[in-house]
Design an enzyme around this catalytic site. Sequence first.
Site, PDB file in Angstrom:
ATOM      1  N   PRO A 131      61.333  27.049  35.434  1.00 45.89           N
ATOM      2  CA  PRO A 131      60.270  27.245  34.493  1.00 45.89           C
ATOM      3  C   PRO A 131      61.017  25.974  33.821  1.00 45.89           C
ATOM      4  O   PRO A 131      61.827  25.227  34.174  1.00 45.89           O
ATOM      5  CB  PRO A 131      61.290  28.605  33.221  1.00 45.89           C
ATOM      6  CG  PRO A 131      61.938  29.432  34.710  1.00 45.89           C
ATOM      7  CD  PRO A 131      62.659  28.835  35.471  1.00 45.89           C
ATOM      8  N   CYS A 132      60.166  25.330  33.459  1.00 42.86           N
ATOM      9  CA  CYS A 132      59.696  23.737  33.241  1.00 42.86           C
ATOM     10  C   CYS A 132      59.883  23.433  31.535  1.00 42.86           C
ATOM     11  O   CYS A 132      58.913  21.989  31.008  1.00 42.86           O
ATOM     12  CB  CYS A 132      58.808  22.773  33.856  1.00 42.86           C
ATOM     13  SG  CYS A 132      57.443  23.919  33.860  1.00 42.86           S
ATOM     14  N   GLN A 133      59.440  24.717  30.834  1.00 39.11           N
ATOM     15  CA  GLN A 133      59.185  24.661  29.592  1.00 39.11           C
ATOM     16  C   GLN A 133      60.181  23.270  28.614  1.00 39.11           C
ATOM     17  O   GLN A 133      59.384  22.036  27.734  1.00 39.11           O
ATOM     18  CB  GLN A 133      59.747  25.391  28.124  1.00 39.11           C
ATOM     19  CG  GLN A 133      58.378  26.449  29.028  1.00 39.11           C
ATOM     20  CD  GLN A 133      58.716  27.309  29.460  1.00 39.11           C
ATOM     21  OE1 GLN A 133      60.073  27.238  30.439  1.00 39.11           O
ATOM     22  NE2 GLN A 133      58.819  29.176  29.820  1.00 39.11           N
ATOM     23  N   TYR A 134      61.090  23.230  29.341  1.00 38.24           N
ATOM     24  CA  TYR A 134      61.869  21.714  28.850  1.00 38.24           C
ATOM     25  C   TYR A 134      61.207  20.809  29.318  1.00 38.24           C
ATOM     26  O   TYR A 134      61.545  18.756  28.378  1.00 38.24           O
ATOM     27  CB  TYR A 134      63.405  21.455  29.103  1.00 38.24           C
ATOM     28  CG  TYR A 134      64.431  20.781  28.496  1.00 38.24           C
ATOM     29  CD1 TYR A 134      64.720  21.142  27.122  1.00 38.24           C
ATOM     30  CD2 TYR A 134      64.911  19.540  29.240  1.00 38.24           C
ATOM     31  CE1 TYR A 134      65.689  19.872  26.516  1.00 38.24           C
ATOM     32  CE2 TYR A 134      65.364  18.760  28.899  1.00 38.24           C
ATOM     33  CZ  TYR A 134      66.032  18.838  27.095  1.00 38.24           C
ATOM     34  OH  TYR A 134      66.748  18.185  26.892  1.00 38.24           O
ATOM     35  N   ASN A 142      57.546  21.665  40.555  1.00 38.95           N
ATOM     36  CA  ASN A 142      57.632  21.575  38.677  1.00 38.95           C
ATOM     37  C   ASN A 142      56.819  20.632  38.046  1.00 38.95           C
ATOM     38  O   ASN A 142      56.450  20.170  38.018  1.00 38.95           O
ATOM     39  CB  ASN A 142      59.512  21.200  38.511  1.00 38.95           C
ATOM     40  CG  ASN A 142      59.614  21.101  37.767  1.00 38.95           C
ATOM     41  OD1 ASN A 142      59.825  21.537  36.542  1.00 38.95           O
ATOM     42  ND2 ASN A 142      61.456  22.413  37.472  1.00 38.95           N
TER      43      ASN A 142
END
Length: 351
Positions: A83-86, A123
């Site tokens: 997961p790459c929201q950051y 990513n």
Amino acid sequence: MTDLKAVDFFCGAGGMSYGLQTAGIKILAGIDNDRSCKETYERNITDAKFINSDITELKEDDLCSLLNINKNDDNLILAGCSPCQYWSKVRTDKTKSLKSAFLLKNFERFIAHFRPGFVVVENVPGLVTNKKQSILPDFIEFLQQEGYAYDDGVINAIEYGVPQNRKRYLLIASRLTENISLPSPEHNPNLVVKNYIGIANGFNKILAGHRDDSGFLHSAAILSKENLKRIQLTPKSGGDRSSWKDDKSLQIPAYIGKDNIFRDVYGRMYWDRPAPTITTRFNSFSNGRFGHPDEDRAISIREGATLQTFPKHFVFKGSNMASLARQIGNAVPPEIARRIGAHIIKIAQNG
């Protein structure tokens, strides 16, 4: 035929797995802590296990027992698309996504333990561009210390068979050869919206709020009275909110006097251009240039999946439209994954 096999970490709905499988690689399992992806994954990935687990809690020996995989297996691929929201440029609450920023460190544990023949990381570009906080340099140093050669870079999906402007970071590493590279980009002028959605491509005209109860899922979100007026006033194929900015009943307060920022919000897709990045909110007219080029609605669930290069027979399962859109928007486009898989097969065969 190939003896290559893969474990897909952070697999979600299975975009990476499906693409690798299409290339001819056997998928052993997908690992994800989001149980809502389980049925979608298992319906589409042949004979693969869905391991519903948080990678921070999953132990290397547990994975070994579950999948009967061995250390130092030259035919094993570990793929990690965390997961790459950051790291994303999209404005989100970073405190919620902070934990996901360092999942790559946990992926390292499994690489160090199993020492697979190949490693794949996909990513957002922010993993590279956020120099101050990125853990990527440490990860690459780790790979080199483990004896892996690698190639990496920021790619655009439009150059890899996907009708989308979607920039991603991609890394492929191997301990079997120094001759490692990414798949070659290619220009294809046919990767435009009109060649994927619309009546000619099997998508009947529908209204906002239409529900398709079949597996095809040609369902569109409901529009409020105001948003319906907005899209009706938005010119076909590429129109934006400037067409109704002077209507006080329709203008968005946040954009008054700021017509040059976030121009894609409340916009329509262009027929003759690639789609914008398909996000987890692609079925919402107000969250980007997700208006249908002609029809007065946002694109449907299946239209978004098609622009992500999921085949029309791919089965999505979810409790609601938001869940389905999230699965689709978070996925690695299968065509990119297929090309990654085909490229790894060539590397494995040619050394």
